[in-house]
Design an enzyme around this catalytic site. Structure first.
Site, short mmCIF file in Angstrom:
data_model
loop_
_atom_site.label_atom_id
_atom_site.label_comp_id
_atom_site.label_asym_id
_atom_site.label_seq_id
_atom_site.Cartn_x
_atom_site.Cartn_y
_atom_site.Cartn_z
N SER A 93 24.23 -2.89 27.34
CA SER A 93 25.49 -2.74 26.98
C SER A 93 26.13 -4.15 27.83
O SER A 93 25.80 -4.20 28.77
CB SER A 93 26.48 -1.81 26.63
OG SER A 93 27.35 -1.94 27.55
N LEU A 152 40.40 4.44 19.31
CA LEU A 152 40.15 3.50 18.16
C LEU A 152 38.64 3.71 17.70
O LEU A 152 38.04 2.61 16.89
CB LEU A 152 40.43 2.00 18.74
CG LEU A 152 41.96 1.93 19.03
CD1 LEU A 152 42.38 0.46 19.49
CD2 LEU A 152 42.94 2.22 18.06
N ASP A 204 36.16 8.99 11.41
CA ASP A 204 36.08 7.53 12.10
C ASP A 204 34.68 7.01 11.54
O ASP A 204 34.50 5.43 11.32
CB ASP A 204 35.55 7.86 13.64
CG ASP A 204 36.67 8.78 14.13
OD1 ASP A 204 37.78 8.80 13.68
OD2 ASP A 204 36.63 9.32 15.32
C1 GLA Z 1 39.17 11.92 16.50
C2 GLA Z 1 37.85 12.62 15.58
C3 GLA Z 1 38.09 12.48 14.14
C4 GLA Z 1 39.54 13.01 13.68
C5 GLA Z 1 40.72 12.42 14.60
C6 GLA Z 1 41.88 13.25 14.45
O1 GLA Z 1 38.96 10.72 16.05
O2 GLA Z 1 36.64 12.02 15.90
O3 GLA Z 1 37.09 13.16 13.15
O4 GLA Z 1 39.61 14.70 13.83
O5 GLA Z 1 40.18 12.78 15.91
O6 GLA Z 1 42.47 12.82 13.12
#
Ligand code: GLA
Length: 429
Positions: A93, A152, A204
């Site tokens: 990376s 993020l 995500d």
């Molecule tokens: C992290 C997890 C998600 C979700 C958020 C809270 O980003 O990876 O799956 O649970 O926290 O909304």
């Protein structure tokens, strides 16, 4: 109070807050291809990209079969990849361009790879485990402008870009349709949960694979829904209302993230079983659709043992309700109400779910005090980022106020980025 804190305590203004720009696909592809060629001495088969995300509202609801509302960021992770004839995986990376990590897929078991390589290797491993035995080893190089460890979804950007690249070079054919992408999303989730040991609920990966430009993804996480039933694209045109969405990465050191996340999840599962339902979504729907939701919520909470459990459940139920309310408010152009819902979400995460840290709370308070319509933490919490909805042209000023407030308290210098609802994972070269 530490010496460092005291030293900074008299400082009341920070330097200019840095803004992290997104690379264009051309820049990302060029940089990444160069890293690949430098490392492996030959060109890659192609370059693919997957974005980080911000969740607008619906936090800690995905693992409760609830609703979330992410947008994809213009900030992406690029993967240059070439398949190999054997089962070796080599990855590098741009963070440490001289360090190539490797693992053999042959005989690999859950948790068998350490460090960041667990994410891309885990995707190939998960796809093989799902029956795609044609997946072999590969060489890959990653270049990214998604800030790491900022809430993020830099890890989903890595696993989803890997899944899409493997799908393409092995001709699996899942990457070309929304329904097909669910298979790739599942491989990315399995890689994160079982190879990297990072608990994640699916928000995500769905955001990185399914968002569309100019839209927020209304994601329904109930099990068993078809691809069509599980998402709807909601127009998220900030320009139309003269708005900007500011993201500030607090750069707060993560505090016990994994353990705390797992504890919250376990508390929700225990509560669901006490209430005799498969998941808290069932109760959320009953409460939020009741004639008097406040009274219905109070009745549910009364049946639960323990004040902490009651607060956790109250967060999940009210947060699921807020997602639809936000969608409706934004669609109607009621930005004041949309901002209030951001605020209510943050306050619930702070007081009931207890996943904020002082940096998140100060950033949110400062944004609100400086004219944001609303502000809230985004992502899992325990550090990470906040988002704030401001009038167009005002987000830099708000970001700077947050940096000043941090300097005055001796916190790390934060950094910012501008969020625009962008595209999901795609091939770039
Ligand atoms: C992290 C997890 C998600 C979700 C958020 C809270 O980003 O990876 O799956 O649970 O926290 O909304």
């Amino acid at each position: 109070m530490s010496t460092t804190t005291q030293q900074h305590a008299t400082q009341d203004a920070a330097g200019d807050i840095p803004f992290i720009d997104a690379m264009s696909d051309t820049e990302g592809a060029t940089q990444d291809r160069n890293l690949f060629e430098q490392t492996y001495g030959e060109p890659p088969a192609g370059v693919w990209a997957a974005p980080g995300r911000v969740n607008l509202i619906g936090e800690h609801t995905d693992y409760n079969a609830g609703l979330c509302l992410p947008i994809a960021l213009p900030h992406r992770t690029y993967i240059a990849l070439k398949p190999r004839e054997d089962t070796l995986v080599r990855v590098v990376s741009d963070i440490s361009p001289d360090k190539v990590a490797s693992a053999d897929l042959n005989g690999l078991g859950a948790g068998g790879v350490n460090g960041w390589a667990a994410y891309p290797v885990g995707v190939a491993w998960a796809l093989r485990k799902a029956g795609f035995s044609q997946i072999n080893g590969f060489d890959a190089a990653f270049a990214s402008c998604v800030p790491l460890g900022s809430g993020l979804s830099s890890s989903a950007a890595m696993t989803c870009s890997t899944a899409l690249a493997l799908d393409d070079v092995y001709g699996l054919g899942f990457g070309t349709s929304d329904a097909g992408r669910i298979t790739l999303i599942n491989a990315a989730i399995t890689a994160e949960n079982d190879m990297a040991g990072a608990s994640t609920g699916g928000l995500d990966q769905n955001a990185s694979m399914r968002c569309t430009p100019g839209h927020a993804l209304l994601l329904d996480c109930r099990p068993g829904l078809s691809a069509l039933e599980s998402v709807s694209q909601q127009a998220f045109d900030l320009d139309r209302y003269g708005l900007e969405l500011l993201v500030v990465d607090t750069c707060a050191p993560h505090q016990l993230n994994d353990g705390q996340y797992a504890q919250r999840r376990a508390a929700c599962e225990r509560a669901a079983s006490q209430l005799g339902v498969e998941n808290l979504r069932v109760i959320a729907d009953q409460v939020n659709n009741a004639d008097n939701p406040d009274a219905a919520l109070a009745d549910v909470l009364d049946t639960l043992d323990g004040e902490v459990t009651q607060r956790r459940v109250r967060h999940v139920i009210t947060e699921i309700g807020r997602v639809r309310q936000f969608v409706d408010a934004f669609a109607a152009g009621d930005i004041k109400r949309a901002g209030e819902l951001f605020n209510a979400s943050h306050d619930s995460l702070r007081d009931d779910y207890e996943v904020t840290v002082p940096e998140l709370d100060i950033a949110v308070d400062t944004a609100r005090a400086n004219g944001a319509y609303g502000a809230r933490m985004t992502g899992g919490g325990f550090g990470g980022s906040v988002i704030a909805l401001t009038d167009k042209g005002r987000s830099r000023e708000v970001a700077q106020k947050i940096a000043d407030a941090f300097a005055a308290r001796g916190f790390h210098q934060p950094r910012a980025l501008a969020a625009l609802a962008s595209a999901s994972a795609h091939r770039v070269a």
